[in-house]
Design a protein around this motif. Structure first.
Motif, mmCIF file in Angstrom:
data_model
loop_
_atom_site.group_PDB
_atom_site.id
_atom_site.type_symbol
_atom_site.label_atom_id
_atom_site.label_comp_id
_atom_site.label_asym_id
_atom_site.label_seq_id
_atom_site.Cartn_x
_atom_site.Cartn_y
_atom_site.Cartn_z
ATOM 1 N N ASN A 260 -0.698 9.923 -3.493
ATOM 2 C CA ASN A 260 0.367 9.987 -2.487
ATOM 3 C C ASN A 260 -0.204 10.227 -1.087
ATOM 4 O OD1 ASN A 260 2.587 9.613 -4.343
ATOM 5 N ND2 ASN A 260 2.101 11.662 -5.086
ATOM 6 N N THR A 261 -1.245 9.451 -0.762
ATOM 7 C CA THR A 261 -1.926 9.587 0.523
ATOM 8 C C THR A 261 -1.218 8.764 1.604
ATOM 9 O OG1 THR A 261 -3.376 7.750 -0.096
ATOM 10 C CG2 THR A 261 -4.176 9.975 -0.573
ATOM 11 N N PRO A 262 -1.408 9.117 2.882
ATOM 12 C CA PRO A 262 -0.719 8.389 3.954
ATOM 13 C C PRO A 262 -1.269 6.971 4.162
ATOM 14 C CG PRO A 262 -1.551 10.534 4.714
ATOM 15 C CD PRO A 262 -2.170 10.266 3.379
ATOM 16 N N LEU A 263 -0.442 6.120 4.769
ATOM 17 C CA LEU A 263 -0.859 4.793 5.226
ATOM 18 C C LEU A 263 -0.588 4.747 6.724
ATOM 19 C CD1 LEU A 263 -1.786 1.904 4.141
ATOM 20 C CD2 LEU A 263 0.617 1.273 4.368
ATOM 21 N N VAL A 264 -1.622 4.471 7.523
ATOM 22 C CA VAL A 264 -1.457 4.494 8.981
ATOM 23 C C VAL A 264 -1.858 3.146 9.578
ATOM 24 C CG1 VAL A 264 -1.861 6.985 9.101
ATOM 25 C CG2 VAL A 264 -3.798 5.426 9.387
ATOM 26 N N ALA A 265 -1.223 2.792 10.692
ATOM 27 C CA ALA A 265 -1.547 1.547 11.398
ATOM 28 C C ALA A 265 -2.515 1.851 12.539
ATOM 29 C CB ALA A 265 -0.280 0.913 11.949
ATOM 30 N N LEU A 266 -3.526 1.008 12.706
ATOM 31 C CA LEU A 266 -4.446 1.166 13.831
ATOM 32 C C LEU A 266 -3.847 0.510 15.081
ATOM 33 C CD1 LEU A 266 -8.030 0.446 12.430
ATOM 34 C CD2 LEU A 266 -6.691 2.546 12.344
ATOM 35 N N ARG B 155 -4.221 1.720 -9.954
ATOM 36 C CA ARG B 155 -2.976 0.949 -9.820
ATOM 37 C C ARG B 155 -1.984 1.672 -8.920
ATOM 38 N NH1 ARG B 155 -1.771 -3.543 -12.570
ATOM 39 N NH2 ARG B 155 0.395 -3.300 -11.946
ATOM 40 N N ARG B 156 -1.923 2.995 -9.095
ATOM 41 C CA ARG B 156 -0.959 3.791 -8.338
ATOM 42 C C ARG B 156 -1.204 3.658 -6.824
ATOM 43 N NH1 ARG B 156 3.701 4.684 -7.092
ATOM 44 N NH2 ARG B 156 4.023 6.553 -5.851
ATOM 45 N N MET B 157 -2.467 3.492 -6.444
ATOM 46 C CA MET B 157 -2.777 3.315 -5.022
ATOM 47 C C MET B 157 -2.096 2.059 -4.485
ATOM 48 S SD MET B 157 -6.495 3.593 -3.171
ATOM 49 C CE MET B 157 -7.202 2.109 -3.890
ATOM 50 N N GLU C 50 5.167 0.906 -1.446
ATOM 51 C CA GLU C 50 6.251 1.812 -1.046
ATOM 52 C C GLU C 50 6.181 2.136 0.451
ATOM 53 O OE1 GLU C 50 5.570 5.150 -3.610
ATOM 54 O OE2 GLU C 50 6.069 4.014 -5.423
ATOM 55 N N GLN C 51 4.999 1.956 1.034
ATOM 56 C CA GLN C 51 4.765 2.410 2.412
ATOM 57 C C GLN C 51 4.859 1.301 3.454
ATOM 58 O OE1 GLN C 51 1.030 4.163 1.116
ATOM 59 N NE2 GLN C 51 1.660 6.182 1.809
ATOM 60 N N VAL C 52 4.701 0.052 3.045
ATOM 61 C CA VAL C 52 4.760 -1.075 3.988
ATOM 62 C C VAL C 52 5.567 -2.189 3.326
ATOM 63 C CG1 VAL C 52 2.579 -2.126 3.214
ATOM 64 C CG2 VAL C 52 3.344 -2.473 5.556
ATOM 65 N N LYS D 22 3.906 -7.883 -6.855
ATOM 66 C CA LYS D 22 5.054 -8.002 -5.948
ATOM 67 C C LYS D 22 4.818 -9.072 -4.884
ATOM 68 C CE LYS D 22 8.163 -5.385 -2.999
ATOM 69 N NZ LYS D 22 8.431 -4.116 -2.309
ATOM 70 N N LEU D 23 3.556 -9.288 -4.523
ATOM 71 C CA LEU D 23 3.227 -10.226 -3.441
ATOM 72 C C LEU D 23 2.253 -11.290 -3.970
ATOM 73 C CD1 LEU D 23 2.518 -7.479 -0.741
ATOM 74 C CD2 LEU D 23 4.605 -8.845 -0.924
ATOM 75 N N PRO D 24 2.768 -12.311 -4.680
ATOM 76 C CA PRO D 24 1.890 -13.286 -5.349
ATOM 77 C C PRO D 24 1.017 -14.099 -4.403
ATOM 78 C CG PRO D 24 4.219 -13.914 -5.577
ATOM 79 C CD PRO D 24 4.198 -12.535 -5.005
#
Length: 298
Positions: A9-15, A153-155, A161-163, A189-191
């Motif tokens: 459950n780590t953050p996802l950040v945009a540069l 897989r969870r990553m 879930e984040q983007v 989800k994104l083929p």
């Protein structure tokens, strides 16, 4: 559970790319308890072996590792009460070796002053196999362990879930577990997602070049990882040592992403992909705190 509950459950950040084309998003895996995404795989390998009886209470665990896997296994084994024997090398960051010992692991080092040579990883693997055979220890054998891949897989699910959408995912390849686990979850989800494997320019085996000596820890093992096939990726980007190191330093100063050389390689590749006006997700593999005594931040 102890600190194990803090994994994932780590953050996802945009540069902030200063108005350039594309977007680079970074999964901040240094937020895991030992400062690396390897906590995910260590927990997955140990818990799967507990469930099916390969690992018995109090049994010794053995593994070969360049460092972060060893730190993560030492952390998980400490909480769960398993003695741990690690085979590593002085080619890897001192901080990683000290972290393993801090959690109580017994560490044996193979001398390799020149860096990560094509001979080093096979020598470490052979020694770990020897220890397992001699002592009856449970060998996690990360390169061949599919539980390791499942642990990542969870990553990929977290990224979804984040983007809302993305064009590409790129990741430095070591065991290939993180690359495979995350990209498989994303592809469901994104083929049309482009999967880009990242490797060291000085040992660009996936690109069809000969194995060589390099200094980007966590990958570039000198041969194809056993779980990776050509069908698992769409492109390979090889990043030279110097570019990986320079990008890691720049990321710390410009974006506050403090990391090691493998993250530098990931970011260098991600910037190439973003330049084609793509939204790409990559990974901050681990914390820069693991590299303070080496050449990266000297």
């Amino acid at each position: 559970m102890g600190g194990l509950g803090a994994i994932g459950n780590t953050p996802l950040v945009a540069l902030e790319l200063g108005g350039g084309p594309g977007e680079v998003w970074v999964k901040v895996e240094a937020a895991n308890p030992t400062g690396s995404y390897k906590d995910r795989m260590a927990l997955a390998m140990i818990e799967a072996a507990e469930r099916d009886g390969r690992l018995q209470p109090g049994q010794t665990v053995v593994e070969y590792t360049g460092g972060s896997t060893g730190s993560s296994l030492a952390f998980v084994c400490a909480v769960k009460g398993y003695p741990l024997k690690i085979v590593s090398s002085d080619a890897f960051a001192t901080e990683k070796i000290r972290t393993m010992r801090a959690f109580g692991a017994e560490v044996e080092l193979i001398h390799s002053p020149g860096g990560i040579t094509p001979q080093l990883i096979p020598a470490m693997v052979a020694r770990a196999a020897e220890i397992a055979a001699e002592t009856g220890a449970f060998w996690t054998d990360q390169f061949n362990n599919t539980d390791m891949t499942d642990g990542y897989r969870r990553m990929g699910e977290e990224i979804l879930e984040q983007v809302d959408t993305l064009d590409a995912f790129c990741s430095y390849v070591g065991t290939a577990g993180a690359f495979l686990g995350a990209s498989r979850a994303l592809r469901q989800k994104l083929p049309k997602l482009k999967r880009v494997a990242v490797e060291p320019g000085e040992s660009a085996v996936l690109s069809g070049k000969p194995a060589g000596t390099h200094h980007i820890e966590g990958g570039g093992i000198g041969y194809w990882p056993p779980q990776l096939s050509p069908a698992d990726f769409d492109e390979v980007i090889a990043i030279p040592d110097a570019e990986a190191f320079a990008t890691a330093r720049k990321a710390a100063r410009q974006h506050g992403i403090f990391s090691g050389p493998s993250t530098g390689a990931n970011l260098a590749a991600a910037l190439q992909i973003a330049a084609k006006d793509q939204r790409v997700v990559t990974i901050q593999v681990d914390s820069g705190l693991k590299y303070l005594s080496g050449p990266l931040y000297a």
